[in-house]
Design a protein around this motif. Structure first.
Motif, PDB file in Angstrom:
ATOM      1  N   ILE A   1       0.825  -1.215   0.000  1.00 17.83           N
ATOM      2  CA  ILE A   1       0.000   0.000   0.000  1.00 17.83           C
ATOM      3  C   ILE A   1       0.861   1.267   0.000  1.00 17.83           C
ATOM      4  CG2 ILE A   1      -0.371   0.331   2.502  1.00 17.83           C
ATOM      5  CD1 ILE A   1      -3.428   0.759   1.624  1.00 17.83           C
TER       6      ILE A   1
ATOM      7  N   THR B   1       3.102 -10.176  -6.078  1.00 16.85           N
ATOM      8  CA  THR B   1       1.994  -9.471  -6.720  1.00 16.85           C
ATOM      9  C   THR B   1       1.595  -8.277  -5.850  1.00 16.85           C
ATOM     10  OG1 THR B   1       0.505 -11.034  -5.678  1.00 16.85           O
ATOM     11  CG2 THR B   1       1.091 -11.458  -7.972  1.00 16.85           C
TER      12      THR B   1
ATOM     13  N   SER C   1      -0.177   0.641  11.410  1.00 17.47           N
ATOM     14  CA  SER C   1      -1.112   1.659  10.924  1.00 17.47           C
ATOM     15  C   SER C   1      -0.823   2.077   9.487  1.00 17.47           C
ATOM     16  CB  SER C   1      -1.050   2.900  11.841  1.00 17.47           C
ATOM     17  OG  SER C   1      -1.400   2.565  13.160  1.00 17.47           O
TER      18      SER C   1
HETATM   19  C1  LIG Z   1      -2.421  -8.734  10.928  1.00 19.96           C
HETATM   20  C2  LIG Z   1      -2.242  -7.288  10.558  1.00 19.96           C
HETATM   21  C3  LIG Z   1      -3.257  -6.367  10.842  1.00 19.96           C
HETATM   22  C4  LIG Z   1      -3.088  -5.021  10.481  1.00 19.96           C
HETATM   23  N1  LIG Z   1      -4.132  -4.158  10.693  1.00 19.96           N
HETATM   24  C5  LIG Z   1      -4.009  -2.857  10.290  1.00 19.96           C
HETATM   25  C6  LIG Z   1      -5.108  -1.966  10.431  1.00 19.96           C
HETATM   26  O1  LIG Z   1      -6.189  -2.330  10.884  1.00 19.96           O
HETATM   27  N2  LIG Z   1      -4.930  -0.680  10.045  1.00 19.96           N
HETATM   28  C7  LIG Z   1      -3.750  -0.229   9.526  1.00 19.96           C
HETATM   29  O2  LIG Z   1      -3.650   0.964   9.226  1.00 19.96           O
HETATM   30  N3  LIG Z   1      -2.698  -1.067   9.364  1.00 19.96           N
HETATM   31  C8  LIG Z   1      -2.801  -2.366   9.733  1.00 19.96           C
HETATM   32  N4  LIG Z   1      -1.756  -3.222   9.571  1.00 19.96           N
HETATM   33  C9  LIG Z   1      -0.475  -2.707   9.035  1.00 19.96           C
HETATM   34  C10 LIG Z   1      -0.505  -2.638   7.517  1.00 19.96           C
HETATM   35  O3  LIG Z   1      -0.897  -3.860   6.973  1.00 19.96           O
HETATM   36  C11 LIG Z   1       0.907  -2.288   7.028  1.00 19.96           C
HETATM   37  O4  LIG Z   1       1.333  -1.132   7.707  1.00 19.96           O
HETATM   38  C12 LIG Z   1       0.955  -1.977   5.558  1.00 19.96           C
HETATM   39  O5  LIG Z   1       0.320  -2.967   4.816  1.00 19.96           O
HETATM   40  C13 LIG Z   1       2.417  -1.824   5.131  1.00 19.96           C
HETATM   41  O6  LIG Z   1       2.433  -1.663   3.740  1.00 19.96           O
HETATM   42  P1  LIG Z   1       3.815  -1.705   2.985  1.00 19.96           P
HETATM   43  O7  LIG Z   1       3.528  -1.288   1.598  1.00 19.96           O
HETATM   44  O8  LIG Z   1       4.832  -0.953   3.756  1.00 19.96           O
HETATM   45  O9  LIG Z   1       4.296  -3.239   3.069  1.00 19.96           O
HETATM   46  P2  LIG Z   1       3.828  -4.542   2.266  1.00 19.96           P
HETATM   47  O10 LIG Z   1       2.385  -4.570   2.019  1.00 19.96           O
HETATM   48  O11 LIG Z   1       4.408  -5.713   2.986  1.00 19.96           O
HETATM   49  O12 LIG Z   1       4.538  -4.382   0.853  1.00 19.96           O
HETATM   50  C14 LIG Z   1       5.917  -4.494   0.682  1.00 19.96           C
HETATM   51  C15 LIG Z   1       6.159  -5.032  -0.721  1.00 19.96           C
HETATM   52  O13 LIG Z   1       7.550  -4.977  -1.009  1.00 19.96           O
HETATM   53  C16 LIG Z   1       7.886  -6.091  -1.808  1.00 19.96           C
HETATM   54  N5  LIG Z   1       9.324  -6.316  -1.705  1.00 19.96           N
HETATM   55  C17 LIG Z   1      10.034  -6.506  -0.555  1.00 19.96           C
HETATM   56  N6  LIG Z   1      11.343  -6.642  -0.847  1.00 19.96           N
HETATM   57  C18 LIG Z   1      11.458  -6.549  -2.180  1.00 19.96           C
HETATM   58  C19 LIG Z   1      12.568  -6.633  -3.061  1.00 19.96           C
HETATM   59  N7  LIG Z   1      13.820  -6.820  -2.595  1.00 19.96           N
HETATM   60  N8  LIG Z   1      12.341  -6.523  -4.401  1.00 19.96           N
HETATM   61  C20 LIG Z   1      11.077  -6.323  -4.870  1.00 19.96           C
HETATM   62  N9  LIG Z   1      10.010  -6.238  -4.077  1.00 19.96           N
HETATM   63  C21 LIG Z   1      10.175  -6.343  -2.739  1.00 19.96           C
HETATM   64  C22 LIG Z   1       7.053  -7.210  -1.217  1.00 19.96           C
HETATM   65  O14 LIG Z   1       6.871  -8.266  -2.156  1.00 19.96           O
HETATM   66  C23 LIG Z   1       5.751  -6.483  -0.880  1.00 19.96           C
HETATM   67  O15 LIG Z   1       4.789  -6.590  -1.909  1.00 19.96           O
HETATM   68  C24 LIG Z   1      -1.877  -4.575   9.891  1.00 19.96           C
HETATM   69  C25 LIG Z   1      -0.857  -5.501   9.633  1.00 19.96           C
HETATM   70  C26 LIG Z   1      -1.038  -6.841   9.939  1.00 19.96           C
HETATM   71  C27 LIG Z   1       0.055  -7.817   9.621  1.00 19.96           C
END
Ligand SMILES: Cc1cc2nc3c(=O)[nH]c(=O)nc-3n(C[C@H](O)[C@H](O)[C@H](O)COP(=O)(O)OP(=O)(O)OC[C@H]3O[C@@H](n4cnc5c(N)ncnc54)[C@H](O)[C@@H]3O)c2cc1C
Length: 407
Positions: A12, A37, A350
């Motif tokens: 996200i 994905t 969050s």
């Molecule tokens: C059980 C649970 C409940 C939650 N509930 C909430 C909630 O109610 N409200 C809220 O605000 N937040 C909530 N969160 C937190 C929220 O899900 C995360 O903060 C958010 O999804 C983080 O997004 P991100 O893009 O940083 O990470 P991610 O969604 O993990 O995306 C990271 C991406 O990077 C890619 N990647 C990593 N390394 C590489 C690489 N070397 N090369 C290419 N691609 C790579 C991965 O494949 C992945 O797709 C929750 C989390 C969990 C686990």
């Protein structure tokens, strides 16, 4: 000629950053890369709470941006992000009076709608609550929950419509730099993708790319988890999100059932290298894959607030890594040491809530604008002395989750 922007990670944060860059129309070419994905990391596992009620004005503002973004996604891009505007009740014993009053003052001053709620009214809204388990309540009508996958996909579709490109099956091995400036990324197959600006939005894996650049990020992937009960008549879809402030648990409706989460006293934590690329089937603790130990520990106070838990079965259990920082602040900003390197991670459970705010902040930093929030506490370089992979540091991050208040 504008420098090309490469975003590592299409969770996200990556999607929201590309979307915010598109909205600003700065003229850069934007490429998002992911080895899996879109939204398949932590994002699709989130409970989807989007809550602005927080003590910190910068974090309130990041959340407020996401609420505004959801409106824009719907009106301008025709996107349905599965938003449920059910509001949030914060209930507590008299011992919580000052904390609830203080939060209400802070939120009212920030223009967030909220009020004290009569106990009878709180019970009418949330009939599953035990009347003997709380004395006071506040209600914030604009709090909501969304489908995190839909929200992330909506940002991504918007970004692609505005010219961003997406490349999947693309594993970034290193972020490359020369003479103090980013030059692009090197893939695991040896290919180099040049870019003058690289945003590390690799979620729980971000430190694997940052630490080797001399930029250890003060965060670690801590187990986040929630349970969803069987369906029952008391959990009608319009019931609000409820924060049980005395026991630091939360609950929200989920298609006729109740979804709830707790604050574990000793959450499981992993080193980023221990996390698989594909989180499907990943568990933090093979001896207790469904977190029953944590639930057992919280069961007595939880069942006091939520008596039906004693007879209801658990229909689902969801877990995944959430990146906690010892100071509770996300990690969003530019590196002062390597020009063109930016980081967006460290969500502290969050990241869905902060998503559009993080996107806007990164876009403003790239565009050389004055940030809309005070970003000084979010600085990626705020703890250069740490070893983010050491057991002691991982435990400090787990402790941050254990002691985080609700919201
Ligand atoms: C059980 C649970 C409940 C939650 N509930 C909430 C909630 O109610 N409200 C809220 O605000 N937040 C909530 N969160 C937190 C929220 O899900 C995360 O903060 C958010 O999804 C983080 O997004 P991100 O893009 O940083 O990470 P991610 O969604 O993990 O995306 C990271 C991406 O990077 C890619 N990647 C990593 N390394 C590489 C690489 N070397 N090369 C290419 N691609 C790579 C991965 O494949 C992945 O797709 C929750 C989390 C969990 C686990």
């Amino acid at each position: 000629m504008q420098r090309d922007i490469l975003i590592v990670g299409c969770g996200i944060f990556g999607a929201a950053i590309a979307w915010a860059l598109g909205l600003r129309g700065l003229g850069h070419r934007v490429l998002i890369v992911d080895r899996q994905t879109p939204a398949s990391g932590a994002t699709s596992r989130a409970a989807g709470l989007v809550t602005q009620v927080r003590p910190d004005p910068s974090l309130q503002a990041l959340a407020g941006e996401t609420l505004a973004a959801m409106d824009l996604l719907q009106t301008r891009f025709g996107e349905d992000v599965g938003r449920h505007r059910v509001g949030a009740l914060h209930v507590g014993s008299q011992a919580q009076h000052e904390a609830l009053a203080q939060m209400l003052r802070v939120c009212t001053a920030a223009g967030i709608r909220g009020q004290w709620q009569d106990k009878a009214q709180a019970l009418a809204q949330s009939p599953w609550l035990n009347p003997d388990a709380f004395d006071i309540a506040t209600f914030y009508p604009d709090e909501c929950f969304v489908d995190p996958y839909l929200l992330s996909s909506a940002y991504l579709r918007g970004a692609l419509q505005m010219g961003a490109k997406l490349r999947l099956d693309t594993r970034v091995a290193h972020i490359t730099h020369q003479a103090g400036a980013v030059t692009g990324v090197a893939l695991e197959d040896g290919t180099v993708l040049p870019a003058g600006i690289v945003v590390n939005a690799a979620g729980a894996w971000s430190n694997l790319l940052s630490a080797e650049l001399g930029l250890p990020l003060p965060m670690a992937p801590v187990r986040s988890q929630y349970w969803i009960t069987e369906r029952a008549p008391d959990f009608s879809p319009g019931t609000p999100i409820v924060f049980l402030t005395d026991i630091r648990a939360y609950a929200r409706p989920e298609v006729g059932a109740l979804l709830f989460g707790i604050r574990e006293s000793a959450p499981a934590v992993a080193a980023p290298r221990e996390l698989p690329e594909n989180l499907e089937g990943f568990v933090f603790d093979a001896a207790d894959p469904h977190g029953w130990g944590n639930l057992a520990e919280a069961f007595e106070p939880l069942s006091h607030h939520f008596p039906a838990i004693e007879r209801l079965g658990m229909a689902h259990y969801i877990t995944g890594p959430s990146n906690y920082t010892p100071d509770g602040q996300p990690i969003v900003g530019a590196s002062a040491a390597i020009a063109g390197l930016l980081v967006a991670t460290g969500c502290n459970g969050s990241g869905i809530t902060y998503s559009a705010g993080v996107g806007r902040l990164i876009a403003e930093l790239i565009g050389g604008e004055t940030p809309f929030v005070d970003a000084s506490r979010l600085d990626p370089a705020r703890a250069l002395h740490i070893d983010p992979f050491s057991r002691a540091f991982l435990q400090a991050c787990a402790h941050a989750r254990a002691t985080k208040s609700t919201g």
